[in-house]
Design an enzyme around this catalytic site. Structure first.
Site, short mmCIF file in Angstrom:
data_model
loop_
_atom_site.label_atom_id
_atom_site.label_comp_id
_atom_site.label_asym_id
_atom_site.label_seq_id
_atom_site.Cartn_x
_atom_site.Cartn_y
_atom_site.Cartn_z
N CYS A 43 7.07 -22.44 27.37
CA CYS A 43 6.51 -21.20 28.01
C CYS A 43 6.69 -19.98 27.05
CB CYS A 43 7.05 -21.11 29.18
SG CYS A 43 8.75 -20.44 29.17
N ASP A 453 -18.51 -0.67 1.48
CA ASP A 453 -18.48 -0.54 -0.06
C ASP A 453 -19.70 -1.14 -0.55
OD1 ASP A 453 -17.70 0.22 -2.73
OD2 ASP A 453 -17.03 -1.73 -3.04
N ASP A 631 -14.44 -4.63 -1.09
CA ASP A 631 -14.28 -6.04 -1.84
C ASP A 631 -12.64 -6.14 -2.26
OD1 ASP A 631 -13.89 -4.15 -4.09
OD2 ASP A 631 -15.70 -4.80 -5.32
N ASP A 635 -10.39 -0.62 -3.82
CA ASP A 635 -10.52 0.05 -2.50
C ASP A 635 -9.13 0.19 -1.71
OD1 ASP A 635 -13.33 0.49 -2.75
OD2 ASP A 635 -13.76 -1.35 -1.90
#
Length: 734
Positions: A43, A453, A631, A635
């Site tokens: 659990c 982008d 990419d 960035d």
């Protein structure tokens, strides 16, 4: 030369031993991050017990256990604490752990699955026997069943129940004991208490039918309750194991040996760990690539399904990139090694999957605390109900108390979030989108603006020759010569033009920064390839590149090509009602052309990392929730500022791991699919929580009023847990 200190050798040996399942975020000698597979969890409360026990050890900086995947992420200092001590600490509180390396983890899961199956079989088989012995008492008319036969059947039921109590129900008792010893109230406590009270009361009624516990026995209810609950946990165990097997499929894809080519023309067989950047390896048909690299010789098809989810073979030729773990389907390929070991795409995927599966979502922690408080209330409620019925009708007091304990077990509550989140992350992984942060699923639900982008994201990561022309010369013949010179340059424009063509017999080759490349042919004439104004005194404004010698000039137009599914992804996002923006540092002409082709109305060109960051913060200031897709090469600032961050599958992001998710398939349609699945996940999670709440609100009053027997309570509680797990499995279909 002086010998190294013994302690240094010991540290190096320790790091080498830990390497298969450990990373060093702060560098060698710092805090290590190790991954373990844990057995014995039943659990969500078990997560807290394990974390608390490990945090008491010296040298442990942090511990996080995901209850859905049973995976432990341990931040610790191996110089202060031995691995054996970590495993011993877990063993002392009743759990077994294995370093998350494929073989031992697989064996651990096999033993856990086999034991769980045996418990389920024993409970299910004996439940049927007990039900068979209890049936005559339910269907016989008055006087048809003699007292001696009825008592004999009860004794038979008691004997059949003993293995269920001693073996099948063992996880509930051991789990409850661990939770109580740690001062916590998990869901195993009311379950174990309900089982124990039912068995003791029924045994008392069997031995002394005229005693204070009455004459009713509930062995049939008890065995059915245990069997149904074990069935629900069996499904949960299967979901956890499937997630772990998916991870191992990627981790185990790398070959155990690679053929490295030598400078003298020969070759040698070496382990992948011995490869270095710059090595050349030969991969035969049917073999897996041992490292990331680029094809130097040969062509054929490669199966990258294990990494990207794409089942169709991918054509590979000279210059194309290949990734470790993918399979060469036909023809030998010679590959230049570019990334090895932990820097490969496959290992980057493994790290991301481990990170995501080891996380304990915030919602899960909140539910754990709710379940603990709920359990305390349930215990008081059951005690109060038992005392009240002791005064009303003593013979029913125990049955009512047991029914309250069983019906209010918070199993479904604590399974709601982990089951949904883990299943959704697996569905996204099959689409090639790997989550590094499970909480991103919740944040994806709030996104209303998607920012792309351009270069390397909406467009392919290389240029394509769109058209070529020349005045007074054969354009096609000049193109072939231009390609042979372009093959000698590493500039992206030249590589796009070369397109795998062989290099020509050029002399005095010279790269001119910012201009291009020049060389002399066999007759000594100087040819140039590069900027139109450098090649010719009268450049053609429509050309992006030129090749020529004197007045003989070939004009070339190179253009970016959008990814094959870019337009489909943009339209899908618009159909979902989300704003789509294009934010690029490229020239306005290139950005406007891409925006027009993809029908993106809002675009911005010439954006530096600083202006990109300012733009995103401005949109956020207006109340927009921004998803940034880039990419990851330049960035980083804007990705960090966005509400949700998705990076394309280039190698740079694998090393950094800064994004919330990595799009290893480079299929942009996975972005709208992820947004849709996130909302569906939230819907399923709310359904699970609503079901758990409504079930308790409806059944608790019935149990308190004595209208819900333990058998019905057991069926309802187990069915609610099973329903939560099965409902979450709907997300696997996306």
């Amino acid at each position: 030369m002086s010998a190294s200190p013994p302690g240094l050798h010991a540290a190096d040996a320790s790091a080498q031993a830990l390497a298969p399942f450990t990373t060093w975020p702060d560098g060698p000698g710092g805090v290590a991050l190790s991954q373990f597979q844990v057995a014995g969890m039943h659990c969500a409360a078990c997560s807290g017990l394990i974390e608390a026990a490990l945090l008491k050890l010296p040298g442990v900086a942090g511990a996080s256990v995901n209850p859905a995947s049973a995976r432990l992420a341990l931040r610790w200092r191996p110089a202060q604490l031995a691995l054996a001590d970590v495993l011993a600490a877990l063993q002392s509180i009743g759990y077994r752990a294995s370093p998350d390396v494929a073989a031992p983890a697989r064996e651990l899961r096999r033993r856990e699955k086999r034991q769980a199956l045996w418990r389920l079989f024993v409970a299910g088989f004996l439940m049927m026997q007990v039900m068979m012995m209890a049936t005559p008492a339910y269907v016989a008319e008055a006087g048809e069943l003699s007292a001696d036969l009825a008592q004999l059947l009860r004794w038979g039921s008691w004997v059949m129940t003993l293995p269920v109590m001693a073996f099948a129900a063992g996880p509930f008792f051991s789990g409850a004991w661990r939770q109580l010893r740690a001062g916590r109230l998990g869901m195993d406590v009311p379950v174990a208490l309900g089982i124990a009270v039912t068995f003791v009361a029924s045994t008392g009624a069997l031995f002394d039918p005229q005693g204070p516990l009455g004459h009713e026995v509930y062995f049939d209810s008890l065995t059915m309750f245990v069997a149904l609950l074990l069935l629900a946990r069996w499904f949960e165990l299967g979901a956890r194991h499937r997630a772990a097997e998916a991870l191992e499929a990627v981790a185990g894809a790398l070959p155990t040996v690679a053929e490295r080519l030598l400078d003298d023309g020969g070759s040698e067989r070496v382990p992948p760990e011995a490869l270095c950047v710059g090595d050349r390896i030969r991969v035969a048909a049917g073999e897996a690539f041992a490292a990331d690299g680029a094809v130097l010789a040969g062509q054929g098809f490669v199966n990258e399904a294990l990494l990207t989810g794409e089942s169709a073979p991918v054509a590979k030729a000279v210059g194309d990139a290949v990734v470790a773990g993918s399979i060469n389907l036909d023809g030998p390929l010679v590959v230049a090694v570019q990334r090895v070991g932990a820097d490969t795409t496959a290992q980057g995927i493994v790290r991301l999957m481990q990170q995501a599966q080891s996380q304990r979502p915030l919602a899960s922690g909140v539910l754990d605390r709710v379940a603990a408080g709920f359990t305390a209330v349930v215990l008081l409620l059951a005690l109060g109900a038992g005392l009240a019925w002791w005064w009303i009708e003593p013979s029913r007091a125990v049955a009512v108390a047991v029914a309250v304990l069983i019906v209010t077990c918070p199993c479904a509550l604590t399974l709601a979030a982990p089951a949904a989140w883990l299943t959704a992350s697996g569905a996204l992984a099959r689409r090639g989108l790997l989550l590094a942060d499970l909480s991103a699923l919740e944040r994806l639900c709030q996104v209303d603006t998607v920012v792309f982008d351009k270069t390397g994201t909406l467009s392919e990561d290389r240029l394509l020759l769109r058209r070529h022309w020349a005045q007074g010369a054969d354009a096609d013949a000049l193109l072939a010569v231009a390609r042979s010179l372009a093959a000698l340059s590493r500039h992206p424009h030249a590589q796009a033009l070369a397109d795998g063509a062989p290099a020509g017999a050029w002399h005095d080759v010279r790269e001119v920064a910012g201009r291009g490349v020049e060389a002399r042919d066999a007759t000594g004439q100087l040819w140039r390839l590069g900027a139109p104004g450098w090649v010719s005194t009268a450049p053609d404004p429509a050309a992006r590149l030129a090749f020529g010698c004197g007045d003989c000039v070939l004009w070339l137009d190179l253009a970016e090509a959008p990814r094959v599914d870019a337009a489909e992804a943009v339209q899908a996002l618009k159909a979902q009602g989300r704003r789509v923006r294009l934010l690029s540092g490229d020239q306005p002409a290139a950005v406007s052309n891409m925006a027009a082709r993809l029908e993106i109305a809002h675009w911005q060109a010439g954006a530096t990392p600083e202006t990109k960051l300012a733009a995103v913060r401005d949109w956020q200031g207006r109340g927009e929730r921004v998803l940034m897709v880039g990419d990851g090469i330049n960035d980083a600032p804007v990705l960090a500022a966005a509400d949700v961050r998705i990076a394309m599958g280039q190698g740079a992001m694998l090393a950094r791991g800064a994004a919330d998710a990595l799009l290893v398939s480079n299929r942009l349609t996975a972005v709208p699919q992820a947004l849709a699945l996130a909302r569906k996940t939230r819907r399923v999670l709310r359904q699970n929580l609503a079901w758990a709440a409504l079930y308790n609100l409806a059944c608790v009053p019935l149990a308190l009023a004595g209208l819900l027997p333990p058998l019905a309570a057991g069926i309802g509680m187990a069915a609610s847990s099973l329903l939560v797990v099965l409902n979450a499995q709907r997300l696997a279909r996306g």
